[in-house]
Motif scaffolding. Sequence first.
Motif, PDB file in Angstrom:
ATOM      1  N   LEU A   1       0.840  -1.208   0.000  1.00  0.00           N
ATOM      2  CA  LEU A   1       0.000   0.000   0.000  1.00  0.00           C
ATOM      3  C   LEU A   1       0.867   1.247   0.000  1.00  0.00           C
ATOM      4  O   LEU A   1       0.572   2.233  -0.687  1.00  0.00           O
ATOM      5  CB  LEU A   1      -0.935  -0.014   1.212  1.00  0.00           C
ATOM      6  CG  LEU A   1      -2.117  -0.997   1.130  1.00  0.00           C
ATOM      7  CD1 LEU A   1      -2.786  -1.140   2.487  1.00  0.00           C
ATOM      8  CD2 LEU A   1      -3.136  -0.529   0.087  1.00  0.00           C
TER       9      LEU A   1
ATOM     10  N   PHE B   1      -0.045   5.248  -0.540  1.00  0.00           N
ATOM     11  CA  PHE B   1      -0.904   5.442   0.629  1.00  0.00           C
ATOM     12  C   PHE B   1      -0.067   5.635   1.882  1.00  0.00           C
ATOM     13  O   PHE B   1       0.987   5.019   2.031  1.00  0.00           O
ATOM     14  CB  PHE B   1      -1.813   4.222   0.831  1.00  0.00           C
ATOM     15  CG  PHE B   1      -2.856   4.057  -0.236  1.00  0.00           C
ATOM     16  CD1 PHE B   1      -3.937   4.915  -0.306  1.00  0.00           C
ATOM     17  CD2 PHE B   1      -2.752   3.043  -1.171  1.00  0.00           C
ATOM     18  CE1 PHE B   1      -4.903   4.770  -1.281  1.00  0.00           C
ATOM     19  CE2 PHE B   1      -3.713   2.890  -2.157  1.00  0.00           C
ATOM     20  CZ  PHE B   1      -4.789   3.755  -2.215  1.00  0.00           C
TER      21      PHE B   1
ATOM     22  N   LEU C   1      -0.096   5.049   5.854  1.00  0.00           N
ATOM     23  CA  LEU C   1      -0.821   4.377   6.933  1.00  0.00           C
ATOM     24  C   LEU C   1       0.162   4.065   8.039  1.00  0.00           C
ATOM     25  O   LEU C   1       1.356   3.898   7.805  1.00  0.00           O
ATOM     26  CB  LEU C   1      -1.526   3.113   6.448  1.00  0.00           C
ATOM     27  CG  LEU C   1      -0.704   1.967   5.839  1.00  0.00           C
ATOM     28  CD1 LEU C   1      -1.542   0.691   5.870  1.00  0.00           C
ATOM     29  CD2 LEU C   1      -0.334   2.258   4.382  1.00  0.00           C
ATOM     30  N   SER C   2      -0.331   4.036   9.269  1.00  0.00           N
ATOM     31  CA  SER C   2       0.596   3.811  10.378  1.00  0.00           C
ATOM     32  C   SER C   2       0.559   2.374  10.888  1.00  0.00           C
ATOM     33  O   SER C   2       1.380   1.991  11.705  1.00  0.00           O
ATOM     34  CB  SER C   2       0.320   4.803  11.516  1.00  0.00           C
ATOM     35  OG  SER C   2      -1.035   4.801  11.852  1.00  0.00           O
ATOM     36  N   GLY C   3      -0.355   1.577  10.407  1.00  0.00           N
ATOM     37  CA  GLY C   3      -0.363   0.181  10.822  1.00  0.00           C
ATOM     38  C   GLY C   3      -1.407  -0.593  10.057  1.00  0.00           C
ATOM     39  O   GLY C   3      -2.355  -0.009   9.518  1.00  0.00           O
ATOM     40  N   LEU C   4      -1.218  -1.890   9.978  1.00  0.00           N
ATOM     41  CA  LEU C   4      -2.211  -2.744   9.325  1.00  0.00           C
ATOM     42  C   LEU C   4      -2.190  -4.108   9.996  1.00  0.00           C
ATOM     43  O   LEU C   4      -1.126  -4.670  10.242  1.00  0.00           O
ATOM     44  CB  LEU C   4      -1.894  -2.875   7.834  1.00  0.00           C
ATOM     45  CG  LEU C   4      -2.929  -3.645   6.977  1.00  0.00           C
ATOM     46  CD1 LEU C   4      -2.978  -3.060   5.562  1.00  0.00           C
ATOM     47  CD2 LEU C   4      -2.633  -5.124   6.885  1.00  0.00           C
TER      48      LEU C   4
ATOM     49  N   VAL D   1      -6.846  -1.062   9.212  1.00  0.00           N
ATOM     50  CA  VAL D   1      -5.832  -0.115   8.742  1.00  0.00           C
ATOM     51  C   VAL D   1      -5.836   1.111   9.647  1.00  0.00           C
ATOM     52  O   VAL D   1      -6.864   1.779   9.783  1.00  0.00           O
ATOM     53  CB  VAL D   1      -6.115   0.310   7.282  1.00  0.00           C
ATOM     54  CG1 VAL D   1      -5.030   1.250   6.785  1.00  0.00           C
ATOM     55  CG2 VAL D   1      -6.247  -0.902   6.369  1.00  0.00           C
TER      56      VAL D   1
ATOM     57  N   LEU E   1      -4.845   4.833  10.124  1.00  0.00           N
ATOM     58  CA  LEU E   1      -4.444   5.944   9.276  1.00  0.00           C
ATOM     59  C   LEU E   1      -4.879   7.274   9.888  1.00  0.00           C
ATOM     60  O   LEU E   1      -5.772   7.310  10.739  1.00  0.00           O
ATOM     61  CB  LEU E   1      -4.999   5.797   7.854  1.00  0.00           C
ATOM     62  CG  LEU E   1      -6.491   5.917   7.582  1.00  0.00           C
ATOM     63  CD1 LEU E   1      -6.739   5.885   6.079  1.00  0.00           C
ATOM     64  CD2 LEU E   1      -7.284   4.810   8.214  1.00  0.00           C
TER      65      LEU E   1
ATOM     66  N   ARG F   1     -10.323   6.982   1.762  1.00  0.00           N
ATOM     67  CA  ARG F   1      -8.966   6.461   1.521  1.00  0.00           C
ATOM     68  C   ARG F   1      -8.940   4.941   1.660  1.00  0.00           C
ATOM     69  O   ARG F   1      -8.325   4.242   0.850  1.00  0.00           O
ATOM     70  CB  ARG F   1      -7.965   7.112   2.474  1.00  0.00           C
ATOM     71  CG  ARG F   1      -6.526   6.843   2.094  1.00  0.00           C
ATOM     72  CD  ARG F   1      -5.707   8.104   1.925  1.00  0.00           C
ATOM     73  NE  ARG F   1      -5.842   8.945   3.097  1.00  0.00           N
ATOM     74  CZ  ARG F   1      -5.048   8.853   4.166  1.00  0.00           C
ATOM     75  NH1 ARG F   1      -4.080   7.970   4.196  1.00  0.00           N
ATOM     76  NH2 ARG F   1      -5.226   9.647   5.193  1.00  0.00           N
TER      77      ARG F   1
ATOM     78  N   GLU G   1     -10.268   3.371  -1.388  1.00  0.00           N
ATOM     79  CA  GLU G   1      -9.283   3.335  -2.482  1.00  0.00           C
ATOM     80  C   GLU G   1      -8.293   2.191  -2.292  1.00  0.00           C
ATOM     81  O   GLU G   1      -7.881   1.537  -3.250  1.00  0.00           O
ATOM     82  CB  GLU G   1      -8.517   4.658  -2.546  1.00  0.00           C
ATOM     83  CG  GLU G   1      -9.313   5.802  -3.139  1.00  0.00           C
ATOM     84  CD  GLU G   1      -8.566   7.135  -2.971  1.00  0.00           C
ATOM     85  OE1 GLU G   1      -7.322   7.121  -2.875  1.00  0.00           O
ATOM     86  OE2 GLU G   1      -9.244   8.178  -2.905  1.00  0.00           O
ATOM     87  N   MET G   2      -7.873   1.969  -1.032  1.00  0.00           N
ATOM     88  CA  MET G   2      -6.959   0.849  -0.761  1.00  0.00           C
ATOM     89  C   MET G   2      -7.601  -0.475  -1.163  1.00  0.00           C
ATOM     90  O   MET G   2      -6.947  -1.359  -1.719  1.00  0.00           O
ATOM     91  CB  MET G   2      -6.605   0.806   0.732  1.00  0.00           C
ATOM     92  CG  MET G   2      -5.760   1.964   1.212  1.00  0.00           C
ATOM     93  SD  MET G   2      -5.427   1.812   3.000  1.00  0.00           S
ATOM     94  CE  MET G   2      -4.702   3.412   3.336  1.00  0.00           C
TER      95      MET G   2
ATOM     96  N   ARG H   1      -7.708  -0.732  -4.992  1.00  0.00           N
ATOM     97  CA  ARG H   1      -6.431  -0.880  -5.688  1.00  0.00           C
ATOM     98  C   ARG H   1      -5.655  -2.107  -5.277  1.00  0.00           C
ATOM     99  O   ARG H   1      -4.815  -2.596  -6.029  1.00  0.00           O
ATOM    100  CB  ARG H   1      -5.587   0.378  -5.469  1.00  0.00           C
ATOM    101  CG  ARG H   1      -6.224   1.573  -6.152  1.00  0.00           C
ATOM    102  CD  ARG H   1      -5.264   2.708  -6.341  1.00  0.00           C
ATOM    103  NE  ARG H   1      -4.069   2.352  -7.106  1.00  0.00           N
ATOM    104  CZ  ARG H   1      -3.012   3.123  -7.201  1.00  0.00           C
ATOM    105  NH1 ARG H   1      -2.983   4.271  -6.579  1.00  0.00           N
ATOM    106  NH2 ARG H   1      -1.971   2.753  -7.914  1.00  0.00           N
ATOM    107  N   LEU H   2      -5.879  -2.617  -4.062  1.00  0.00           N
ATOM    108  CA  LEU H   2      -5.022  -3.726  -3.625  1.00  0.00           C
ATOM    109  C   LEU H   2      -5.746  -4.809  -2.844  1.00  0.00           C
ATOM    110  O   LEU H   2      -5.540  -5.995  -3.090  1.00  0.00           O
ATOM    111  CB  LEU H   2      -3.864  -3.193  -2.763  1.00  0.00           C
ATOM    112  CG  LEU H   2      -2.827  -4.270  -2.403  1.00  0.00           C
ATOM    113  CD1 LEU H   2      -1.856  -4.498  -3.537  1.00  0.00           C
ATOM    114  CD2 LEU H   2      -2.100  -3.919  -1.122  1.00  0.00           C
ATOM    115  N   LEU H   3      -6.567  -4.412  -1.863  1.00  0.00           N
ATOM    116  CA  LEU H   3      -7.054  -5.412  -0.911  1.00  0.00           C
ATOM    117  C   LEU H   3      -8.111  -6.327  -1.521  1.00  0.00           C
ATOM    118  O   LEU H   3      -8.206  -7.502  -1.143  1.00  0.00           O
ATOM    119  CB  LEU H   3      -7.609  -4.715   0.343  1.00  0.00           C
ATOM    120  CG  LEU H   3      -6.629  -3.773   1.055  1.00  0.00           C
ATOM    121  CD1 LEU H   3      -7.321  -3.084   2.232  1.00  0.00           C
ATOM    122  CD2 LEU H   3      -5.407  -4.535   1.556  1.00  0.00           C
TER     123      LEU H   3
END
Lengths: 84, 84
Positions: free
Chosen positions: A28, A33, A35-38, B46, B48, B59, B62-63, B66-68
């Motif tokens: 990501l 993007f 982001l601070s954590g997932l 996530v 953020l 946001r 969008e993640m 595009r990816l998840l």
Amino acid sequence: MSAYTATVTVRLKQGVLDPEAETTKRALERLGFELSGLRSADRFEVDLDATDEDAARERAGEMAERLLANPTIHDYDVEVAPRE
Amino acid sequence: MSAYTATVTVRLKQGVLDPEAETTKRALERLGFELSGLRSADRFEVDLDATDEDAARERAGEMAERLLANPTIHDYDVEVAPRE
């Protein structure tokens, strides 16, 4: 007997490494993007019949204990809702 | 900017075969559990920072796009909550 859906969410315990989540986070970030954590988790929606909501919750908890979660590395929680 | 956690749940669209869920269902049945259906989903939490909850939701969406999630086979939903 009534129809319920039990949602079992299985996540890694705090402190257990999660390379898949780390890889996803980096991917990501490479896409731009911030982001601070997932954290990633598995979610199972189980349709079952039970006498009441508590019985459905208990049975889904047993499913988590015996198969869906590995108690060494996972925490889980169970939510139950009537199924239409 | 405020801190939010966006939870993105990614599930297979109705009609898309889910052999993993089918295998899990059968394994539970072999253990003696009765259930009428099981669906599996991936859940991403996530962390953020965003100006407000709507911006965080957008946001995270969008993640997912595009990816998840893979829009051909997946549906997704996004829930946003303030992060302590």
